[in-house]
Design an enzyme around this catalytic site. Structure first.
Site, PDB file in Angstrom:
ATOM      1  N   HIS A 125       1.140  -1.091  -0.045  1.00 34.47           N
ATOM      2  CA  HIS A 125       0.493  -0.114  -0.247  1.00 34.47           C
ATOM      3  C   HIS A 125       0.933   1.237   0.010  1.00 34.47           C
ATOM      4  O   HIS A 125       0.484   1.837  -0.665  1.00 34.47           O
ATOM      5  CB  HIS A 125      -1.441   0.058   1.365  1.00 34.47           C
ATOM      6  N   HIS A 153       3.017   7.605   5.717  1.00 38.14           N
ATOM      7  CA  HIS A 153       1.430   8.222   5.886  1.00 38.14           C
ATOM      8  C   HIS A 153       1.175   7.541   6.798  1.00 38.14           C
ATOM      9  O   HIS A 153       0.072   8.020   7.935  1.00 38.14           O
ATOM     10  CB  HIS A 153       1.340   8.574   4.553  1.00 38.14           C
ATOM     11  N   ASP A 154       1.762   6.553   7.006  1.00 35.28           N
ATOM     12  CA  ASP A 154       0.789   5.708   8.121  1.00 35.28           C
ATOM     13  C   ASP A 154       1.459   5.285   9.224  1.00 35.28           C
ATOM     14  O   ASP A 154       0.772   4.753  10.518  1.00 35.28           O
ATOM     15  CB  ASP A 154      -0.232   4.358   7.711  1.00 35.28           C
ATOM     16  N   GLU A 195      -0.368   6.825  13.157  1.00 35.30           N
ATOM     17  CA  GLU A 195      -1.377   6.114  13.369  1.00 35.30           C
ATOM     18  C   GLU A 195      -1.375   4.531  13.518  1.00 35.30           C
ATOM     19  O   GLU A 195      -1.261   4.731  14.774  1.00 35.30           O
ATOM     20  CB  GLU A 195      -2.269   6.824  11.949  1.00 35.30           C
ATOM     21  N   ASP A 196      -0.340   4.109  12.437  1.00 33.66           N
ATOM     22  CA  ASP A 196      -0.284   2.672  13.179  1.00 33.66           C
ATOM     23  C   ASP A 196       1.053   1.784  13.911  1.00 33.66           C
ATOM     24  O   ASP A 196       1.243   1.302  14.195  1.00 33.66           O
ATOM     25  CB  ASP A 196      -0.012   2.015  11.791  1.00 33.66           C
ATOM     26  N   ASP A 199      -3.856   8.368  -1.438  1.00 34.48           N
ATOM     27  CA  ASP A 199      -3.754   6.902  -0.421  1.00 34.48           C
ATOM     28  C   ASP A 199      -5.216   6.659  -0.067  1.00 34.48           C
ATOM     29  O   ASP A 199      -5.258   5.265  -0.391  1.00 34.48           O
ATOM     30  CB  ASP A 199      -3.319   7.821   0.947  1.00 34.48           C
TER      31      ASP A 199
END
Length: 192
Positions: A36, A60-61, A64-65, A126
């Site tokens: 991804h 980008h994640d 958050e993750d 995204d």
């Protein structure tokens, strides 16, 4: 359109993103999550994104993750303030457990609407990749797909329609047009 010159910083971000997400897979299937991140990065670069935008697409994640504030500070130290600002702009939530889905999505929509063009580019890439993946998975699995997601068809369509309204005000016309086609295909598939 000028193409971004990718330096050793990009290579370092690629390795860093891989290490952060090495044990993570996509919601459906056993697909390594890095797929991804690479797809989003490719979309950003193909739209004429800068190296900072490409690095942000890879990361980008991450906040958050993969670690919240600690990861944000590592990104700041390794890749700079511009990258952190783009990653922050694309982050829905960094708390665990995450806030309720609708609350998170409403906050994200407001955040993206007033965001910088760099944030909007990474966000659009995204969501375009997510939409492509969802469309393909729905075509393969049918209604079985919804066991992997916290909400159903109506909420998903609402979110994608809302994103499209925001993205069509951005200068990324080629990506917006493809996103529109994905959203229209999701509508056709869900409402058939």
């Amino acid at each position: 359109m000028k193409s971004a010159k990718l330096t050793e910083r990009f290579e370092q971000a690629l390795v860093y993103a891989h290490r952060l997400h090495i044990n993570q897979t996509r919601k459906v299937g056993n697909i390594p999550y890095i797929s991804h991140l690479l797809s989003v990065t490719a979309l950003v670069l193909e739209a004429g994104g800068t190296e900072d935008e490409a690095i942000s697409a890879l990361l980008h994640d991450s906040v958050e993750d993969q670690g919240g504030e600690k990861t944000r500070e590592e990104i700041r130290q390794r890749f700079g303030e511009s990258v952190v600002n783009i990653v922050d702009g694309c982050t829905e939530s960094e708390t665990y457990p995450k806030p309720p889905w609708k609350e998170r999505k409403l906050r994200y929509l407001a955040q993206i609407e007033t965001a910088s063009s760099s944030v909007q580019l990474v966000s659009l890439a995204d969501k375009l990749h997510n939409g492509r993946s969802l469309l393909w998975e729905c075509q393969q699995l049918g209604d079985e797909i919804w066991k992997f997601f916290p909400v159903g068809k109506a909420e998903t369509l609402w979110f994608y329609d809302s994103l499209l309204q925001i993205y069509q005000k951005t200068p990324y016309l080629k990506l917006v047009e493809e996103f529109r086609q994905v959203v229209n295909s999701l509508h056709s598939l869900f409402l058939s």
